[in-house]
Design a protein around this motif. Structure first.
Motif, PDB file in Angstrom:
ATOM      1  N   ASP A  88       0.899  -1.254   0.013  1.00 52.56           N
ATOM      2  CA  ASP A  88      -0.178   0.172   0.056  1.00 52.56           C
ATOM      3  C   ASP A  88       0.876   1.310   0.504  1.00 52.56           C
ATOM      4  N   TYR A  89       0.002   1.905  -0.818  1.00 51.99           N
ATOM      5  CA  TYR A  89       1.377   3.562  -1.210  1.00 51.99           C
ATOM      6  C   TYR A  89       3.011   3.341  -1.533  1.00 51.99           C
ATOM      7  N   PRO A  90       3.335   2.578  -2.140  1.00 53.37           N
ATOM      8  CA  PRO A  90       4.607   2.473  -2.346  1.00 53.37           C
ATOM      9  C   PRO A  90       5.269   3.253  -2.107  1.00 53.37           C
TER      10      PRO A  90
ATOM     11  N   LYS B  66       5.729   7.174   5.192  1.00 48.83           N
ATOM     12  CA  LYS B  66       5.463   7.307   6.119  1.00 48.83           C
ATOM     13  C   LYS B  66       4.037   6.443   6.093  1.00 48.83           C
ATOM     14  N   ALA B  67       3.548   6.374   4.997  1.00 43.95           N
ATOM     15  CA  ALA B  67       2.340   5.135   4.926  1.00 43.95           C
ATOM     16  C   ALA B  67       2.799   3.869   4.341  1.00 43.95           C
ATOM     17  N   LYS B  68       3.065   3.802   3.769  1.00 43.94           N
ATOM     18  CA  LYS B  68       4.061   2.609   2.447  1.00 43.94           C
ATOM     19  C   LYS B  68       3.326   1.308   3.680  1.00 43.94           C
TER      20      LYS B  68
ATOM     21  N   GLY C 253      -0.950   6.280  -4.017  1.00 45.60           N
ATOM     22  CA  GLY C 253      -1.951   7.909  -4.105  1.00 45.60           C
ATOM     23  C   GLY C 253      -0.512   8.467  -3.517  1.00 45.60           C
ATOM     24  N   GLU C 254      -0.890   9.820  -4.145  1.00 44.74           N
ATOM     25  CA  GLU C 254       0.286  10.568  -4.305  1.00 44.74           C
ATOM     26  C   GLU C 254       0.579  10.929  -2.845  1.00 44.74           C
ATOM     27  N   GLU C 255       2.226  10.641  -2.624  1.00 42.28           N
ATOM     28  CA  GLU C 255       2.874  11.251  -1.247  1.00 42.28           C
ATOM     29  C   GLU C 255       2.459  12.644  -0.997  1.00 42.28           C
ATOM     30  N   GLY C 256       2.187  13.242  -0.290  1.00 41.74           N
ATOM     31  CA  GLY C 256       2.564  14.684   0.260  1.00 41.74           C
ATOM     32  C   GLY C 256       1.827  14.939   1.954  1.00 41.74           C
TER      33      GLY C 256
ATOM     34  N   TYR D 116      -0.542  11.876   2.918  1.00 42.27           N
ATOM     35  CA  TYR D 116      -0.157  10.640   2.675  1.00 42.27           C
ATOM     36  C   TYR D 116      -1.792   9.401   2.731  1.00 42.27           C
ATOM     37  N   GLU D 117      -2.405   9.195   2.461  1.00 37.07           N
ATOM     38  CA  GLU D 117      -3.562   7.525   2.652  1.00 37.07           C
ATOM     39  C   GLU D 117      -4.162   8.609   1.543  1.00 37.07           C
TER      40      GLU D 117
END
Length: 292
Positions: free
Chosen positions: A189-191, A195-197, A222-225, A228-229
């Protein structure tokens, strides 16, 4: 739970009584456990509206088990930390609890469970405390996955959220799981987020048609920002948490008296087989006079 067997395992796994209680009451830990358990349930892909008997591997103090219960499932938990299990008992969780080093294998009857989840535990099997061959990571992983595969019913799944230290560790875990009869793979998830990976190992047992192709679930993206999620999925998670908080408030009902609390605790201990529980009498929960 009055005795604490000596289990051979990496010392980092253990929590003492103070740390176990502090971990459990931390609201951030509660939120993370709820989110990852919700995601593990999504990946299990259980039949909607049908209660399942699930195994919670590394259940700790029962934070993940409570989510399973609130989703309508029955659960059995196991953990290597006596302190964590003691906190679970004090919190009166509904699941049956076992003190167990999963690297020594599971002792359940074949086909006992409809699925299994594990949150932040699997990576510990890759640690070796001694040079003994029976304590090596490959040996412990093989013993664990072989017994887990036998414990699951045909066509069920096991989902592990874990924190791999390297690609080699992921390859070791997956290769041994496949040799033990599982199919499946890694869902990330969120590769693109540091932080959210999150890593989820999704394993499938053979069903009526063991040669049938099993499609691996897709990871969340999702875009890293700042957030995050993925916004949609994040709102679904928050909505579940709001519903649970509301439901817990309904279940509390009127505040119980001191006597009712004592009687309930006694009955709980009797059901769990605890010895030496005092018998009930007309003096149970009585108000005592002031001391001089």
């Amino acid at each position: 739970m009055s005795t604490r067997p000596e289990l051979k395992a990496p010392p980092e796994i253990y929590y003492d009584d103070a740390i176990a209680k502090k971990y459990t009451t931390n609201t951030r830990n509660q939120q993370i456990q709820a989110q990852m358990t919700d995601r593990a349930l999504e990946l299990l892909n259980l039949s909607r509206g049908k209660p399942a008997l699930l195994l919670d591997i590394g259940c700790g103090s029962g934070l993940s088990g409570e989510i399973l219960e609130e989703e309508g499932h029955i659960w059995v938990g196991m953990d290597i930390s006596p302190s964590m299990l003691q906190v679970a008992l004090e919190r009166e969780v509904e699941g049956d609890l076992f003190l167990q080093d999963i690297g020594q294998g599971l002792g359940f009857r074949p086909g006992s469970f409809d699925g299994a989840i594990s949150i932040s535990v699997l990576q510990w099997l890759c640690n070796a405390e001694t040079s003994s061959p029976t304590m090596s990571p490959p040996f412990r992983l093989r013993r664990f996955f072989t017994s887990l595969h036998a414990s699951l019913c045909g066509g069920s799944r096991a989902v592990f959220q874990f924190y791999p230290q390297s690609d080699d560790q992921v390859e070791l875990i997956m290769s041994i799981a496949m040799k033990c009869g599982f199919r499946g793979g890694l869902v990330v998830d969120y590769p693109n987020s540091k932080k959210a990976k999150k890593f989820f190992l999704c394993l499938f047992t053979g069903g009526t048609n063991s040669n049938a192709h099993v499609e691996l679930p897709k990871g969340l993206t999702g875009e890293e920002g700042p957030g995050y999620e993925d916004a949609t999925h994040k709102e679904v998670i928050f909505e579940k948490q709001r519903a649970r908080t509301k439901e817990r408030g309904k279940r509390k009902g009127p505040k119980e008296t001191a006597k009712e609390w004592i009687l309930r605790k006694k009955e709980l201990y009797r059901r769990r087989g605890k010895e030496g529980v005092p018998t009930n009498s007309k003096f149970t929960g009585r108000k005592r006079g002031p001391k001089f």
